[in-house]
Every structure is written in C-alpha cells, then in structure tokens.
Write a protein that holds these residues in place. Sequence first.
Motif, mmCIF file in Angstrom:
data_model
loop_
_atom_site.group_PDB
_atom_site.id
_atom_site.type_symbol
_atom_site.label_atom_id
_atom_site.label_comp_id
_atom_site.label_asym_id
_atom_site.label_seq_id
_atom_site.Cartn_x
_atom_site.Cartn_y
_atom_site.Cartn_z
ATOM 1 N N CYS A 110 0.685 -1.324 -0.021
ATOM 2 C CA CYS A 110 0.140 0.116 0.265
ATOM 3 C C CYS A 110 0.868 1.299 -0.058
ATOM 4 N N ALA A 111 2.012 1.155 0.782
ATOM 5 C CA ALA A 111 2.783 2.374 0.785
ATOM 6 C C ALA A 111 3.552 2.481 -0.541
ATOM 7 N N TYR A 112 4.083 1.439 -0.877
ATOM 8 C CA TYR A 112 4.591 1.519 -2.460
ATOM 9 C C TYR A 112 3.750 1.987 -3.607
ATOM 10 N N ASP A 113 2.409 1.552 -3.462
ATOM 11 C CA ASP A 113 1.862 2.158 -4.707
ATOM 12 C C ASP A 113 1.095 3.706 -4.368
ATOM 13 N N ASN A 114 1.192 4.253 -3.115
ATOM 14 C CA ASN A 114 0.897 5.340 -2.780
ATOM 15 C C ASN A 114 2.105 6.248 -2.410
ATOM 16 N N GLY A 115 3.459 5.823 -2.800
ATOM 17 C CA GLY A 115 4.583 6.731 -2.662
ATOM 18 C C GLY A 115 4.915 7.099 -1.351
ATOM 19 N N ILE A 116 4.626 6.281 -0.258
ATOM 20 C CA ILE A 116 4.932 6.680 1.114
ATOM 21 C C ILE A 116 6.219 6.367 1.755
ATOM 22 N N PRO A 117 7.049 6.993 1.950
ATOM 23 C CA PRO A 117 8.528 6.642 2.388
ATOM 24 C C PRO A 117 8.328 5.714 3.632
ATOM 25 N N MET A 118 9.152 4.956 3.852
ATOM 26 C CA MET A 118 8.930 4.058 4.886
ATOM 27 C C MET A 118 10.260 3.020 5.158
ATOM 28 N N LEU A 119 10.776 2.907 6.154
ATOM 29 C CA LEU A 119 11.908 1.847 6.328
ATOM 30 C C LEU A 119 11.354 0.530 6.880
ATOM 31 N N VAL A 120 11.678 -0.514 6.093
ATOM 32 C CA VAL A 120 11.126 -1.849 6.597
ATOM 33 C C VAL A 120 12.299 -2.785 7.005
ATOM 34 N N ILE A 121 12.247 -3.093 8.088
ATOM 35 C CA ILE A 121 13.206 -3.838 8.665
ATOM 36 C C ILE A 121 12.698 -5.439 8.925
ATOM 37 N N THR A 122 13.306 -6.534 8.665
ATOM 38 C CA THR A 122 12.812 -7.751 8.816
ATOM 39 C C THR A 122 14.030 -8.520 9.327
ATOM 40 N N GLY A 123 13.608 -9.638 10.225
ATOM 41 C CA GLY A 123 14.638 -10.565 10.567
ATOM 42 C C GLY A 123 14.773 -11.773 9.858
ATOM 43 N N GLN A 124 15.691 -12.434 9.998
ATOM 44 C CA GLN A 124 16.169 -13.849 9.523
ATOM 45 C C GLN A 124 16.639 -14.591 10.559
ATOM 46 N N PRO A 125 16.574 -15.990 10.479
ATOM 47 C CA PRO A 125 17.562 -16.819 11.361
ATOM 48 C C PRO A 125 18.999 -16.640 11.033
ATOM 49 N N ALA A 126 19.675 -16.781 12.058
ATOM 50 C CA ALA A 126 21.283 -16.724 11.916
ATOM 51 C C ALA A 126 21.774 -17.514 10.644
ATOM 52 N N LEU A 127 22.719 -16.868 10.177
ATOM 53 C CA LEU A 127 23.233 -17.251 8.675
ATOM 54 C C LEU A 127 23.638 -18.771 8.769
ATOM 55 N N PRO A 128 24.190 -19.350 9.879
ATOM 56 C CA PRO A 128 24.513 -20.864 9.638
ATOM 57 C C PRO A 128 23.452 -21.712 9.548
ATOM 58 N N GLY A 129 22.163 -21.268 9.882
ATOM 59 C CA GLY A 129 21.020 -21.869 9.821
ATOM 60 C C GLY A 129 20.350 -21.837 8.108
ATOM 61 N N PHE A 130 20.849 -21.219 7.340
ATOM 62 C CA PHE A 130 20.369 -20.962 6.048
ATOM 63 C C PHE A 130 20.352 -22.324 5.323
ATOM 64 N N GLY A 131 19.460 -22.831 4.519
ATOM 65 C CA GLY A 131 19.392 -23.888 4.114
ATOM 66 C C GLY A 131 19.251 -25.234 4.888
ATOM 67 N N ARG A 132 18.848 -24.985 5.982
ATOM 68 C CA ARG A 132 18.902 -26.152 6.988
ATOM 69 C C ARG A 132 17.461 -26.181 7.632
ATOM 70 N N ARG A 133 16.397 -25.453 7.050
ATOM 71 C CA ARG A 133 15.068 -25.685 7.652
ATOM 72 C C ARG A 133 14.984 -24.987 8.877
ATOM 73 N N ALA A 134 15.904 -23.953 9.133
ATOM 74 C CA ALA A 134 15.368 -23.193 10.545
ATOM 75 C C ALA A 134 14.007 -22.552 10.623
#
Length: 606
Positions: A110-134
Amino acid sequence: MRFNNSLASTDAGWPEPQVSPPLNIAGLLIAYLEQLGVEQVFGVPGGAIEPIYNALAQSSRRGGPRPVVARHEAGAAFMADGYTRETGALGVVCATSGPGATNLITGVACAYDNGIPMLVITGQPALPGFGRRALQESSCTGINTVGMFRHCTQYNSLVSHPQQLEAKLIAALMRATRTPRGPVHLSIPLDILNSPATVAAPSYDLRTLLKPSSMLDQQAVDSLSLMLRDARNPVLLIGGWCGEAIASILRVAELRQVPFVTTPDGKGLVDPRHPLYRGVFGFAGHASAEAALRDRSVDLILAVGTSMNEWTSSGWSDSLLNTRLVHVDESDDHLARTPMAKLHVSGRILTVFEKLFAQLDTVATTTSPDADVATVTATTTVTACHEALLFTLPAGPAQPPDAKVKPSQLMHDLGRLFPATTRYLADAGNSVAWAVHHLAPQFAHPDERSTSSHGGWLRTTMDFAPMGWAIGGAVGTALGNPDGPVVCITGDGSLMMNGQELSVAVAEGLTVIFVVLNDAALGMVKHGQRLAGAEQIAFALPPTDFAMLARALGAEAHTIRTAADLNALDIDAICARKGPTLLDVFIDPEEVPPISVRMRVLGTLL
C-alpha cells in the motif's frame, strides 16, 4: 543481572561507573534512527529481531526511538504510513522472519503504490541456519521474503555482513526519500544484528544526506509562466502530492484568480470554503469540478502533483487528459501517464511554484489593476453555486426522528461537530466515497494550510486501497500529532479485518474516534453489484455490536441509531479524552454511494 540507571557500588564502597554495552549492529541501526529524529518503531517483536527490541529498550530510556507494538504486522505498516503522512518524517516498521515478514506485505505494498516513504526491517534466522530448515527461515533457501519484497519496495537487500549495514542503510534511505518515494526493505539475520559494530557511533550524518533536493527545469517554468500569464480561462487541478507546496500553489491561484479543483486525495489540502474552489474531480467527485474542466472556454488545465491513476483522473477522462493539459510533478512516473500534455514541468513542486509566483507577481505589478476584473467577477458568480454544492444534502422527504442515519448526513455532521484541528482518515470502500463527496470540516482560519508532505485534514489511499488501512493509519496519525483528535471513518467489513488495532490506541492513550458505518454488509460490493445488474451475493455480514467489542478492548463506545443520538454526544469530552472512542453508527443501508466513476471504469474495461 540487569542494572538500572542508578550507580552500583563496589565492595570497597566506591561508585562503579555505569558502562554501556558495546554497540552492536542492532544498536547502530537504532542510533541512525535516533539521528534522524525517529520517535517510534512500529512492529510486532519476535525471536529473529530481539536485538532490535533490546536496542529500542536502551534507546527509549534515553528519550530516543521507542517501540509501538501493533496487533498484526499489516497494522504496524499502516501505522507507519499514517505517521509519515502526518509528520512528513520517516515511518519505520519491523517484523520477525517468516510470517512476520509476509504479514507486512499488504501494508508495505500500500505504501509503495501510494509513494509513502517507509523503512522496513525484517529478521532472518542466523546465517549458519540458512538452508537447514531453521524455524521461520525466509532466505533464498526458505520462504524467500526478500524476493517477495522486491516487487513492492524501492530498495530491497539482505544484510549478510556487519560491515554492510551502514552502506545499505544509507542507500535504502536515500531511495526512500528521493523520487519516486516509497518503502525500502532490509532483511537482517539474527547473528548479524548481534554482531559487534565496526564503529563506535554512526559514521555519517543522515540529516545532511537526506536533505530534500530543489532541482527544477527552469526553462519549463519560464514556459509555464508565459502560458499562465496569457491564458484567458485557466483551471488548476491540485493533487495529493502538493502538501509541502500547497501554500505557494494557492498564492499563485489567488494572484491570477484561477479556479481550482482537487483530486480525491488532494481535497484535504484545501479549505472547501475557499472562493476559488470548485470541488473534487475524480472518484466520488462533484459535478461542478467536472463542469469546470469540460468548459470549452478553458484554455489551460494545470495539473499539479497527481499520479493520474484511475481515481484521480476520473477514470482517465478526456476532460482532463487532453492537449490543454500542463502537468507539474516531481515524479517521472506520473508525468509518463500524460503524453498528450502540451508541457511537462519536472521538479520539486514547492520550488516550481515559488519561482512561478515570483515571475507572475513581477508581471502583475506592471499590469493595469483592471486587467483581471472579468475573471474576478466570474469567480464571484460561481462561488455562491459552489457553497450550495458543499452544504446542500440530497433532496428528499423529511426523515422521521427514528430513521437510520444517512451516510451523506453523517459526513455533514462530522464536519460540523468536530473541531478545526481534527484529522480525518477515510477507509477503503464506501467510507472514502462518502467522505470525499460530502465531508467539509470546520477551519480555524480561512487560509489554514497543511505543511506535511502528504497530509491535509483528509487522508485517503488511492491506488492499492486495502480495507482497514485507515484503522492503523489513524493510530500512526495520532502518534504523529497528539494535540488534535483523529477521526477514522471506516466500515464494518474493514473493522472486522483490522479492528484489533483499536487496542493499540487504548494502550497508547490516543484520541482517535473510530466512526463505523454499520450496514451489515460489504457496502461497495453490495451497491456495486446492484448498479452493475450483477448477482447479489457474498456481501452480507452478520449483525455485530461493535460498541460492545470496543468496550471489551478497553475503549469508550456509543451506539448511534439516529441523527439525534449523534447530536446528543458530548464531542468536547470525547476529544479531550486520552483514549479512543468508537461510534457504532447504524447507517441507512439503501442510500447509494457516489461511486459512478468506479462503475463506469468497471463497465468500460470489460
């Protein structure tokens, strides 16, 4: 063991100096937000972003950014959207990995289509868990949320090393705040957030880097000045992107006595009682605005700060999109939608109109004072007609005292009852149609102006238009402007989707008045099917006591069944209360909303 701000003592009895924990990447991120003056970070906590909340805990104790906990991540994004529209500052939202990130997507889109500035931060599991179904893995080897956000952000990246944070954050924020504006996304794994920062404090001054640009095409401004000076009967169209420049735009209109109309999202930037105002052009607009543009004597249509989408162009109407058009905008994307225009003026709208006023004012001082008498006289003649348009409700028989509230009457009453400092947000569906067409609030001063970048007294969402946007948006608006009441006009369908965010207004003690148009239906679906002659199906909602629901969440609530019930409310007390109030308004379900533009487009594009 956790220490507070008091001094601890050593065994020898001497005070032990308070030692701040070493700065990690999460702390560095929050330090940059503090540098920008960010007050709140909206979101829902989770394991993969716990370091951010640790940093926010430390920040809030020293008066810096603090967390505002939403009830759903989409609501958090809507809050950040509302905060940005109110303040012009950057809205920040965060979510944990996996479903936390995917829940954000509707609000970010919605913000993208209406041109509203926004900083979006999302998390991830730790890098060593990538590809191991963390758990809740959302990297390229899981549910790839970075890939999902690519389609609804201006910048999108995974931070895979601590030394990347500063460079990627700066790149993201510059993209968020430069045209085309919009949300930007950084996905940061848990171990990176916990990693020691490679610097002791932010290395760069973001306030300098993000300062607005004043670039413009001077040659195009000179051409526009000549066109406007020579035009015999110009009309001005003010769009939703004129907030920063609205005072300068109106100075030009008043100098040349140019009548103006607004797009639906631009209505909130002007006083509806302004003598040059001719109404809303586009979705749920007014016949007077359409007539102003269709007038064959009009030789110049000056459209400013409008995206020319379906709703703002009245379904791409040829009364606007023709060779009389001049389009002024910061966004090349917007300008690309008007190839028929005889002139494009690209640049910061504020700068364009400051230059334009200076040039026209110089000409005006050397021109006979009688030069524009005919224009002024014509303006005065139309003003009385427009007053009738604004304040005359649809004709019909007198309503009995116990009749259900007509939505058109409700909009009139809301504008009359609430103070001039009120901000209104109109939700997707019939709510926005009724508000755009009929809502006209009080004003403390005839020339009151909005100064926010995408604000005004009425906020709407024009493009993506998710149901429930206004509910979270009202919370963010109230946090950005705690000095005045915020009225959220929403439907029963929208409240059932996102009404849980009312609980945030309770927790934050915000003066938000949720006005629920209760017709036991998805109203736009119901009336749209009727107007199109389609099957009447899938619109009915069960009878719901929203006042009881609001009280269960901790809010005040009133049930409104008649206009007398509304007029009996103590609005001053409601506006003085530090907490939300819900008005469950049982509206006349048969009054047809002003959605003809939408119906016409649906019919002609089949």
